[in-house]
Design an enzyme around this catalytic site. Structure first.
Site, PDB file in Angstrom:
ATOM      1  N   SER A  90       0.835  -1.193   0.000  1.00  0.00           N
ATOM      2  CA  SER A  90       0.000   0.000   0.000  1.00  0.00           C
ATOM      3  C   SER A  90       0.878   1.256   0.000  1.00  0.00           C
ATOM      4  O   SER A  90       1.716   1.412  -0.887  1.00  0.00           O
ATOM      5  CB  SER A  90      -0.948  -0.057   1.200  1.00  0.00           C
ATOM      6  OG  SER A  90      -1.993   0.866   1.079  1.00  0.00           O
ATOM      7  N   HIS A 145      -6.859  -6.215  -0.695  1.00  0.00           N
ATOM      8  CA  HIS A 145      -5.643  -5.420  -0.473  1.00  0.00           C
ATOM      9  C   HIS A 145      -4.572  -6.154   0.337  1.00  0.00           C
ATOM     10  O   HIS A 145      -3.417  -5.756   0.328  1.00  0.00           O
ATOM     11  CB  HIS A 145      -6.050  -4.133   0.253  1.00  0.00           C
ATOM     12  CG  HIS A 145      -5.082  -3.007   0.168  1.00  0.00           C
ATOM     13  ND1 HIS A 145      -4.539  -2.550  -1.020  1.00  0.00           N
ATOM     14  CD2 HIS A 145      -4.552  -2.211   1.142  1.00  0.00           C
ATOM     15  CE1 HIS A 145      -3.735  -1.528  -0.774  1.00  0.00           C
ATOM     16  NE2 HIS A 145      -3.716  -1.307   0.522  1.00  0.00           N
ATOM     17  N   ASP A 201      -9.067  -5.689  -4.984  1.00  0.00           N
ATOM     18  CA  ASP A 201      -8.212  -4.701  -4.331  1.00  0.00           C
ATOM     19  C   ASP A 201      -8.711  -3.277  -4.543  1.00  0.00           C
ATOM     20  O   ASP A 201      -9.153  -2.914  -5.634  1.00  0.00           O
ATOM     21  CB  ASP A 201      -6.800  -4.832  -4.915  1.00  0.00           C
ATOM     22  CG  ASP A 201      -5.710  -4.377  -3.969  1.00  0.00           C
ATOM     23  OD1 ASP A 201      -5.928  -3.399  -3.239  1.00  0.00           O
ATOM     24  OD2 ASP A 201      -4.642  -5.013  -3.979  1.00  0.00           O
TER      25      ASP A 201
END
Length: 307
Positions: free
Chosen positions: A120, A287, A260
């Site tokens: 991320s 994610h 995601d």
């Protein structure tokens, strides 16, 4: 080898503009002096989250003997908190976190030989770090990180539009009113999080720990990102590495999940512009594929790092 086979500690990190002594807290699995496998440094997301939700990657130590360094980036978790810097976009810069990582590598004396994995925001940060041409970096894993926030915002808008209208209305009401700290707003965020961030039910305790830390001290997250994953009003809103991707010359693995919040369009520029790149999508994940398809994820990463 055991999952309990780790050490923890703190590293002095000098930041003159902080006005105080600051430290980086770490957790290390394995022996960094063991030359069988180079160490893997893990960069968590947020910014302003903590390392805990990345801890499933300790499987790479217990199953593959890859030494791993987790740490809490400054401003979060067990590292120094600086709530007085809330809203200070000059202080909470990408360069601050790059400097902290260089300081950590020097502390462990691994700056000449290491691998790097970011998830991320951690992947965005890892890409920024790679552009600085660290001499010892061998392999780079960019997990669910966008090439620009503009692409990420487009992805978020598309996914928000799929939520029930009542939830969309609640979120917009509080965003327009500036009341995103209202419990109603936080509750309305949850369907999005459990569809596009972590689909494990019940969610891992380590993931919930991160949400708890954000509740305690949202300084970094609010300053750089905003009040939620889809209301981006912080200093990263205009962030992009699109024009610098070709400067990343390391072997790179891209990963994301089918569901995601960082969709394929967010990763496509990396795939198009990187010189040595492989892209794996996890079809049952969002994610956090390192939890959602844990065994497969570890095999993919371990195989990639084995070169």
């Amino acid at each position: 080898m055991s999952a309990e086979d780790f050490t923890t500690g703190e590293i002095d990190f000098t930041v003159p503009s902080s006005g105080q002594a600051t430290k980086t807290w770490y957790k290390v699995y394995g022996d960094l002096a063991n030359k069988k496998h180079r160490p893997l440094v893990v960069l968590h997301g947020g910014p302003g989250v903590v390392h805990d939700y990345m801890l499933s990657l300790s499987d790479l130590w217990t199953k593959n003997e890859i030494p791993i360094i987790f740490y809490d980036q400054i401003g979060g978790g067990m590292s120094t908190h600086l709530p007085e810097k809330n809203g200070d976009v000059q202080f909470w810069s990408v360069q601050l976190f790059v400097a902290e990582l260089y300081n950590l590598l020097k502390h462990f004396k691994i700056e000449d030989d290491f691998d790097l994995l970011g998830n991320s925001w951690g992947a965005m940060f890892a890409a920024e770090f790679a552009v600085t041409k660290p001499k010892g970096l061998k392999n780079l894993v960019l997990a669910s990180g966008p090439a620009s926030m503009e692409l990420f915002i487009v992805s978020q808008k598309e996914k928000l539009a799929e939520l029930p209208q009542e939830i969309q209305d609640t979120l917009k009401k509080h965003e327009d009113a500036g009341t995103t700290d209202d419990p109603e707003y936080k509750q309305a965020m949850m369907p999005f999080l459990f569809k596009h961030v972590c689909r494990v039910n019940p969610p891992p305790a380590e993931f919930m720990v991160c949400l708890g830390w954000l509740e305690k001290d949202p300084t970094v997250y609010h300053t750089m990102n905003g009040p939620s994953e889809f209301h981006i009003v912080g200093s990263l809103k205009t962030w992009s590495i699109l024009d610098r991707i070709p400067e990343i010359t390391y072997r790179t693995l891209l990963t994301n999940g089918r569901y995601d919040e960082v969709d394929d369009n967010c990763l496509q520029p990396f795939f198009d512009k990187l010189q040595k790149v492989k892209w794996i999508q996890f079809t049952e994940s969002s994610h956090l594929a390192h939890w959602e398809e844990r065994d497969r994820y570890m095999k993919v990463v371990a195989d990639f790092l084995a070169v």
